[in-house]
Structure formats: structure tokens, C-alpha cells
Write a protein that holds these residues in place. Structure first.
Motif, PDB file in Angstrom:
ATOM      1  N   ASN A   3       0.811  -1.222   0.000  1.00 22.57           N
ATOM      2  CA  ASN A   3       0.000   0.000   0.000  1.00 22.57           C
ATOM      3  C   ASN A   3       0.845   1.274   0.000  1.00 22.57           C
ATOM      4  O   ASN A   3       0.352   2.341  -0.352  1.00 22.57           O
ATOM      5  CB  ASN A   3      -0.900   0.018   1.252  1.00 22.57           C
ATOM      6  N   PHE A  39      -1.965  -3.810  -4.201  1.00 20.26           N
ATOM      7  CA  PHE A  39      -2.798  -2.873  -3.436  1.00 20.26           C
ATOM      8  C   PHE A  39      -3.842  -2.211  -4.343  1.00 20.26           C
ATOM      9  O   PHE A  39      -5.031  -2.166  -3.995  1.00 20.26           O
ATOM     10  CB  PHE A  39      -1.917  -1.810  -2.763  1.00 20.26           C
ATOM     11  N   GLU A  44      -9.990   7.481   4.863  1.00 24.37           N
ATOM     12  CA  GLU A  44      -9.323   6.672   5.871  1.00 24.37           C
ATOM     13  C   GLU A  44     -10.359   6.173   6.876  1.00 24.37           C
ATOM     14  O   GLU A  44     -11.207   6.926   7.316  1.00 24.37           O
ATOM     15  CB  GLU A  44      -8.237   7.504   6.566  1.00 24.37           C
ATOM     16  N   ARG A  69     -12.016   1.142   1.820  1.00 20.64           N
ATOM     17  CA  ARG A  69     -10.669   0.982   1.231  1.00 20.64           C
ATOM     18  C   ARG A  69      -9.716   0.381   2.263  1.00 20.64           C
ATOM     19  O   ARG A  69      -8.933  -0.524   1.957  1.00 20.64           O
ATOM     20  CB  ARG A  69     -10.172   2.360   0.779  1.00 20.64           C
ATOM     21  N   CYS A  70      -9.803   0.859   3.489  1.00 25.08           N
ATOM     22  CA  CYS A  70      -8.895   0.379   4.536  1.00 25.08           C
ATOM     23  C   CYS A  70      -9.191  -1.079   4.885  1.00 25.08           C
ATOM     24  O   CYS A  70      -8.277  -1.853   5.169  1.00 25.08           O
ATOM     25  CB  CYS A  70      -8.978   1.269   5.763  1.00 25.08           C
ATOM     26  N   CYS A 128      -7.439  -3.092   2.463  1.00 27.44           N
ATOM     27  CA  CYS A 128      -5.992  -2.956   2.678  1.00 27.44           C
ATOM     28  C   CYS A 128      -5.549  -3.844   3.844  1.00 27.44           C
ATOM     29  O   CYS A 128      -4.528  -4.546   3.764  1.00 27.44           O
ATOM     30  CB  CYS A 128      -5.679  -1.484   2.937  1.00 27.44           C
ATOM     31  N   TYR A 129      -6.332  -3.852   4.912  1.00 21.21           N
ATOM     32  CA  TYR A 129      -6.014  -4.735   6.057  1.00 21.21           C
ATOM     33  C   TYR A 129      -6.048  -6.196   5.592  1.00 21.21           C
ATOM     34  O   TYR A 129      -5.195  -6.996   5.948  1.00 21.21           O
ATOM     35  CB  TYR A 129      -7.049  -4.633   7.180  1.00 21.21           C
ATOM     36  N   ARG A 133      -3.056  -7.377   3.527  1.00 20.22           N
ATOM     37  CA  ARG A 133      -1.807  -7.563   4.276  1.00 20.22           C
ATOM     38  C   ARG A 133      -1.896  -8.726   5.262  1.00 20.22           C
ATOM     39  O   ARG A 133      -0.952  -9.498   5.415  1.00 20.22           O
ATOM     40  CB  ARG A 133      -1.415  -6.243   4.949  1.00 20.22           C
ATOM     41  N   LYS A 190      -6.937   3.031  13.350  1.00 19.70           N
ATOM     42  CA  LYS A 190      -7.261   1.736  12.728  1.00 19.70           C
ATOM     43  C   LYS A 190      -8.423   1.084  13.475  1.00 19.70           C
ATOM     44  O   LYS A 190      -8.548   1.233  14.685  1.00 19.70           O
ATOM     45  CB  LYS A 190      -6.054   0.800  12.752  1.00 19.70           C
ATOM     46  N   CYS A 241      -0.864   7.796   6.516  1.00 22.27           N
ATOM     47  CA  CYS A 241      -0.913   6.366   6.800  1.00 22.27           C
ATOM     48  C   CYS A 241       0.013   5.578   5.878  1.00 22.27           C
ATOM     49  O   CYS A 241       0.803   4.761   6.334  1.00 22.27           O
ATOM     50  CB  CYS A 241      -2.358   5.879   6.699  1.00 22.27           C
ATOM     51  N   GLY A 242      -0.110   5.816   4.574  1.00 22.19           N
ATOM     52  CA  GLY A 242       0.793   5.061   3.692  1.00 22.19           C
ATOM     53  C   GLY A 242       0.468   5.134   2.214  1.00 22.19           C
ATOM     54  O   GLY A 242       1.361   5.292   1.385  1.00 22.19           O
ATOM     55  N   CYS A 243      -0.806   5.019   1.855  1.00 22.65           N
ATOM     56  CA  CYS A 243      -1.132   4.964   0.423  1.00 22.65           C
ATOM     57  C   CYS A 243      -1.207   6.370  -0.178  1.00 22.65           C
ATOM     58  O   CYS A 243      -1.248   7.369   0.549  1.00 22.65           O
ATOM     59  CB  CYS A 243      -2.454   4.217   0.207  1.00 22.65           C
ATOM     60  N   SER A 245      -4.172   8.372   1.121  1.00 28.53           N
ATOM     61  CA  SER A 245      -4.013   8.931   2.467  1.00 28.53           C
ATOM     62  C   SER A 245      -3.030  10.102   2.447  1.00 28.53           C
ATOM     63  O   SER A 245      -3.173  11.044   3.234  1.00 28.53           O
ATOM     64  CB  SER A 245      -3.565   7.866   3.469  1.00 28.53           C
TER      65      SER A 245
HETATM   66  S1  SF4 Z   1      -2.633   2.751   3.556  1.00 28.23           S
HETATM   67 FE1  SF4 Z   1      -3.824   3.341   5.347  1.00 28.23          FE
HETATM   68  S2  SF4 Z   1      -5.327   4.861   4.598  1.00 28.23           S
HETATM   69 FE2  SF4 Z   1      -4.491   3.749   2.806  1.00 28.23          FE
HETATM   70  S3  SF4 Z   1      -5.942   2.099   2.489  1.00 28.23           S
HETATM   71 FE3  SF4 Z   1      -4.287   1.267   3.746  1.00 28.23          FE
HETATM   72  S4  SF4 Z   1      -5.008   1.503   5.880  1.00 28.23           S
HETATM   73 FE4  SF4 Z   1      -6.285   2.826   4.570  1.00 28.23          FE
END
Ligand code: SF4
Length: 228
Positions: free
Chosen positions: A67, A106, A118, A122-123, A126-127, A130, A156, A204-206, A209
Motif C-alpha cells: 500500500n 494494493f 481513511e 478501502r482500509c 488494505c487490512y 496484508r 485503525k 498512513c501510507g497509500c 491517504s
Molecule cells: S494505507 Fe492506510 S489509509 Fe491507505 S488504504 Fe491502507 S489503511 Fe487505509
């Protein structure tokens, strides 16, 4: 988001006490030290979780985070994770496995949900992406337990994380229920970040976000300028 999660959210179902569930798992170990593959989203979130869990498990930290955007940020976070593990002292040794950059996984997982914000659908995907790879790798390598550091973040959704984790256990692999932000876990992580001078990101990362964080900053700056 799956049907159960939607139903639970709609019904306002009371949250389970995941810290208590962590305590029960630890008590059931009876002094043994099983192996655990711990999905680590980044060094800051790993600090306290590694300190806490390495008392009870022989951990391998697992960095699978397709992500992250952009690629340079992905490698920066991964190397910071490795540095933390090499510098921290643990009660039981901690290993490390770092995957390469697989961002297409991702974008595929969140297609159509890019702008759900967020903590939105979508999250959830993403969870799931992973955690599913973590469970798959843990099973292939013969680990006893798997879990993720993600529940340490106040941003989260611990219900979703634990629901997904529980759905992935089986065939000898157990999921470790958690809500690492409890018992001052988040506060301790900020102390450890200061102690080890850990790089902390402001999103957060993506890519989504990152844009959302930028918009928040711009809005705040405009409000400050307007004296609000
Ligand atoms: S990186 Fe963070 S904000 Fe983006 S989809 Fe994943 S959990 Fe959500």
C-alpha cells in the motif's frame, strides 16, 4: 467491507475486549515460547508491539506493505524497520522478513474504493490484503501464530482487524487477537520512537491517504490564516 462487518456496524454491536483476549492467549502458553509471524506496517507502530510480544513469542517481523506510496517511502519505512530491530533489545530474539514493492496488489485490492477515506471500505481491503499474505506466509513457513501491529494506531479499526485475522486462522496456525493501543501501548510507542529516533510519517501510507493528509493540512492553514 464484508457482510458481517456491515451488519455489526449497523447494529452498533458492542466491541469485544481484545486486550483481554491477548491476556488469555498469553496465559494459555504456560511458559512456552511459540513462534509468531508479526506483520509490521512500519517502525513506529512496531516499537511497543515488539517490546510487549517478544516476552512471550519468538517473533519474525514481516514487512509486507504494498500500500505504501511512493516507492522511496516504501524502502525508507522498510529500512527503518530493520534498523529498529537491530537496535532494540528483546527478551527473545526477533528476526525479519521484508517483501519487495508490489504496489499493483494494493491497487487491485482497492479498485472502486479509492475515495472512501481513511477508516472506510478501502482500509478494510488494505487490512485484508496484508493479513491474508501474512497468514499465507506464516502457514508456509510453519509458524504457530500470526498477527499485525496495525491495531496500535487509534486510526485503525480493531474490530475489522481482529475479524479478518480470525477468518484466516486454521491448519495449525493461530491468530493472536490484539488491540495494542490499550494499556498505554500507543503512548509507549511514542516514547520508544523518541528513544530510537524513529522516522515518523505524517500519512498512513497509500497515495490516497497522502492526498487526504495534504488536504487536511491545507484546510488547517487556511483556518489559521482566517483566524478561526
Ligand atoms: S494505507 Fe492506510 S489509509 Fe491507505 S488504504 Fe491502507 S489503511 Fe487505509
Amino acid at each position: 467491507m464484508n457482510d458481517n462487518a456491515q451488519k455489526n456496524a449497523a447494529a452498533g454491536k458492542p466491541r469485544r475486549n481484545y486486550q483481554l483476549m491477548s491476556d488469555e492467549i498469553i496465559a494459555s502458553l504456560n511458559g512456552t515460547t511459540p513462534t509468531m509471524l508479526l506483520h509490521c506496517c512500519c517502525a513506529p507502530c512496531s516499537t511497543y508491539v515488539l517490546e510487549y510480544l517478544s516476552r512471550y513469542f519468538r517473533i519474525t517481523a514481516y514487512a509486507f506493505n504494498p500500500n505504501i506510496y511512493p516507492e522511496e517511502e516504501f524502502y525508507k519505512r522498510r529500512s527503518e524497520q530493520e534498523r529498529l530491530i537491530s537496535q532494540m533489545e528483546f527478551e527473545n530474539p526477533v528476526g525479519f522478513i521484508g517483501e519487495e514493492y508490489e504496489s499493483e496488489l494494493f491497487y487491485q485490492a482497492v479498485r472502486g474504493l479509492e475515495h472512501t477515506g481513511e477508516r472506510g471500505a478501502r482500509c478494510y481491503e488494505c487490512y485484508k490484503l496484508r493479513l491474508a499474505r501474512t497468514a499465507q506466509t506464516a502457514r508456509r513457513l510453519g509458524f504457530d501464530y500470526f498477527t499485525t501491529t496495525l491495531s496500535i494506531s487509534p486510526l485503525k479499526n480493531a474490530d475489522w482487524l481482529n475479524e479478518i485475522g480470525a477468518s484466516l486462522e486454521g491448519d495449525g496456525l493461530k491468530y493472536f487477537y490484539s488491540d495494542f493501543k490499550k494499556r498505554s501501548g500507543f503512548k509507549r510507542s511514542t516514547e520508544l520512537c523518541r528513544q530510537y529516533c524513529i522516522y515518523r510519517q505524517n500519512y498512513c501510507g497509500c497515495v490516497f491517504s497522502a492526498k487526504e493528509a495534504e488536504e487536511r493540512q491545507q484546510k488547517k492553514a487556511a483556518e489559521t490564516q482566517n483566524g478561526q
